[in-house]
Design an enzyme around this catalytic site. Structure first.
Site, PDB file in Angstrom:
ATOM      1  N   THR A   1      -3.646 -18.042 -27.384  1.00 39.01           N
ATOM      2  CA  THR A   1      -2.880 -18.948 -26.611  1.00 39.01           C
ATOM      3  C   THR A   1      -1.572 -18.593 -26.207  1.00 39.01           C
ATOM      4  O   THR A   1      -1.149 -18.952 -24.997  1.00 39.01           O
ATOM      5  CB  THR A   1      -2.870 -20.236 -27.066  1.00 39.01           C
ATOM      6  OG1 THR A   1      -2.169 -20.396 -28.161  1.00 39.01           O
ATOM      7  CG2 THR A   1      -4.456 -20.777 -27.321  1.00 39.01           C
TER       8      THR A   1
ATOM      9  N   ALA B   1      -7.558 -24.172 -24.110  1.00 43.95           N
ATOM     10  CA  ALA B   1      -8.583 -24.733 -24.970  1.00 43.95           C
ATOM     11  C   ALA B   1      -9.546 -25.633 -24.142  1.00 43.95           C
ATOM     12  O   ALA B   1     -10.594 -25.722 -24.492  1.00 43.95           O
ATOM     13  CB  ALA B   1      -7.846 -25.598 -26.157  1.00 43.95           C
TER      14      ALA B   1
ATOM     15  N   MET C   1       0.779 -21.899 -22.321  1.00 44.60           N
ATOM     16  CA  MET C   1      -0.009 -22.969 -21.974  1.00 44.60           C
ATOM     17  C   MET C   1      -1.189 -23.204 -23.019  1.00 44.60           C
ATOM     18  O   MET C   1      -2.382 -22.563 -22.523  1.00 44.60           O
ATOM     19  CB  MET C   1      -0.402 -22.941 -20.523  1.00 44.60           C
ATOM     20  CG  MET C   1       0.453 -23.503 -19.647  1.00 44.60           C
ATOM     21  SD  MET C   1       1.078 -25.052 -19.757  1.00 44.60           S
ATOM     22  CE  MET C   1       2.662 -25.540 -18.966  1.00 44.60           C
ATOM     23  N   HIS C   2      -0.825 -23.444 -24.202  1.00 43.16           N
ATOM     24  CA  HIS C   2      -2.109 -23.336 -25.157  1.00 43.16           C
ATOM     25  C   HIS C   2      -3.216 -24.348 -24.719  1.00 43.16           C
ATOM     26  O   HIS C   2      -4.480 -23.873 -24.865  1.00 43.16           O
ATOM     27  CB  HIS C   2      -1.449 -23.585 -26.566  1.00 43.16           C
ATOM     28  CG  HIS C   2       0.020 -23.014 -26.906  1.00 43.16           C
ATOM     29  ND1 HIS C   2       0.041 -21.954 -27.489  1.00 43.16           N
ATOM     30  CD2 HIS C   2       1.201 -23.745 -26.627  1.00 43.16           C
ATOM     31  CE1 HIS C   2       1.305 -21.687 -27.726  1.00 43.16           C
ATOM     32  NE2 HIS C   2       2.048 -22.620 -27.069  1.00 43.16           N
ATOM     33  N   ASP C   3      -2.922 -25.393 -24.340  1.00 45.67           N
ATOM     34  CA  ASP C   3      -3.766 -26.670 -24.381  1.00 45.67           C
ATOM     35  C   ASP C   3      -4.778 -26.209 -23.234  1.00 45.67           C
ATOM     36  O   ASP C   3      -6.088 -26.514 -23.287  1.00 45.67           O
ATOM     37  CB  ASP C   3      -3.292 -27.986 -24.409  1.00 45.67           C
ATOM     38  CG  ASP C   3      -2.542 -28.324 -25.565  1.00 45.67           C
ATOM     39  OD1 ASP C   3      -2.822 -27.567 -26.619  1.00 45.67           O
ATOM     40  OD2 ASP C   3      -1.713 -29.091 -25.487  1.00 45.67           O
TER      41      ASP C   3
END
Length: 353
Positions: free
Chosen positions: A201, A273, A268-270
């Site tokens: 991420t 996911a 922008m990790h989320d």
């Protein structure tokens, strides 16, 4: 017609959680059944308010918002307003929502929805795993009823972003994470949780150019320009309300990363996911047995992966290992821009939207 994936989305909204929600709302193959709120980036009540406000801004008051745990299973709550802003959404000031959370708790929603639709629901957790751990305590059969679980959390061959070894979501409630990984040891490896950790991420790097392009594609004017030398807390004046609020949120995240020596960018990790929850083929994976350190003096919250079966325990996770960040970001920008444009057209037809 495109098949729609029913989703339980458990978040601690959060700037990148906010963009993850917008991205899911923009996808016609996503059926968000419920948005569950947990403490993490900000306290639970603020998370729930953020969720309600984003959904109402986007005309989706039909989506259930449930309130979850006020804090971790056993540790004091830590929040991170320095990273995400006083309300968790940077400089954005969303309209006050008029609808309210549902009567059932997030824990009960996890249990009820997976019982009502066994084998159908996909779970996405982009915050601490507290709500899911409590749901599994209530109903240990829950893991076997999920079609898929995607977790944003952990760090393996990558430094932590909270301590030298721990990622934020896991660090907030290591006990919950440990319980969830243990519970999923009983499901077949092809149903094991997909873990999107910092190894992948932190390669999802949003830049001001992405927001400029998003605004342009949505038809928003004037051009959206965000510069590192802008005055602190400069607010967007672009015409599209979704783009404007998103820009105000992400600007704060750019400034945070800059002030911590990472450049004028935002990881922008989320949203990544969220994309994996709908299309696991976006990433490549390595099976592993994952556990979480809950006792270490300097390693508490570390996710530890046994790649080679040294513990003699079966794999309980598929760890995301590689992806094409540019392709994902192009998809993210294009979909959210198209959605923002559609929302703006709806608002012009009906001022109450």
């Amino acid at each position: 017609m495109t098949a729609r994936t029913p989703l339980i989305v458990d978040v601690d909204t959060g700037i990148d959680d906010s963009l993850a929600l917008l991205y899911l709302l923009a996808r016609d193959d996503a059926d968000i059944v419920a948005v569950l709120s947990t403490a993490g980036n900000v306290p639970t009540a603020q998370v729930a308010n953020n969720n309600l406000a984003w959904l109402e801004l986007c005309g989706r008051t039909d989506v259930e918002v449930a309130v979850g745990a006020d804090g971790p299973l056993s540790a004091p709550l830590r929040t991170t307003e320095d990273t995400h802003g006083p309300q968790g959404i940077g400089y954005a000031i969303l309209p006050t929502p008029t609808h309210r959370p549902s009567d059932r708790t997030a824990t009960q929603a996890w249990v009820d929805l997976t019982r009502e639709r066994p084998g159908e629901m996909v779970g996405l957790v982009t915050g601490p795993l507290t709500n899911l751990a409590l749901a599994i305590r209530t109903d240990p059969g829950l893991p076997a009823r999920l079609r898929r679980l995607v977790i944003m959390g952990g760090a393996f061959h990558h430094p932590g972003n909270t301590t030298p070894v721990a990622e934020w979501n896991i660090s907030v409630d290591p006990e919950a994470a440990a319980e969830v990984f243990a519970a999923f040891s009983a499901v077949p490896v092809d149903r094991a949780p997909i873990v999107c950790g910092l190894d992948v991420t932190e390669r999802i790097v949003l830049r001001p150019e992405h927001l400029r392009r998003l605004a342009e594609l949505s038809g928003s004017t004037p051009a959206e320009t965000i510069r590192s030398d802008d005055a602190p807390s400069t607010r967007s004046v672009t015409s599209n309300p979704v783009v404007r609020h998103l820009s105000d949120a992400v600007r704060f995240y750019f400034e945070f990363h800059r002030d911590h020596g990472q450049g004028f960018i935002a990881h922008m990790h989320d949203p990544f996911a969220a994309a994996v929850a709908l299309d696991p083929d976006l990433a490549q994976y390595r099976p592993a047995t994952v556990d979480v350190e809950t006792e270490g003096r300097i390693t508490r919250g570390q996710t530890v992966a046994d790649w080679f079966g040294l513990w003699g325990r079966p794999p309980n996770a598929r760890v995301a290992w590689d992806t094409d960040p540019d392709a994902f970001l192009d998809d993210l920008v294009g979909r959210v821009a198209a959605f923002a444009s559609t929302m703006n057209q709806s608002a012009r037809r009906d001022p109450e939207v």
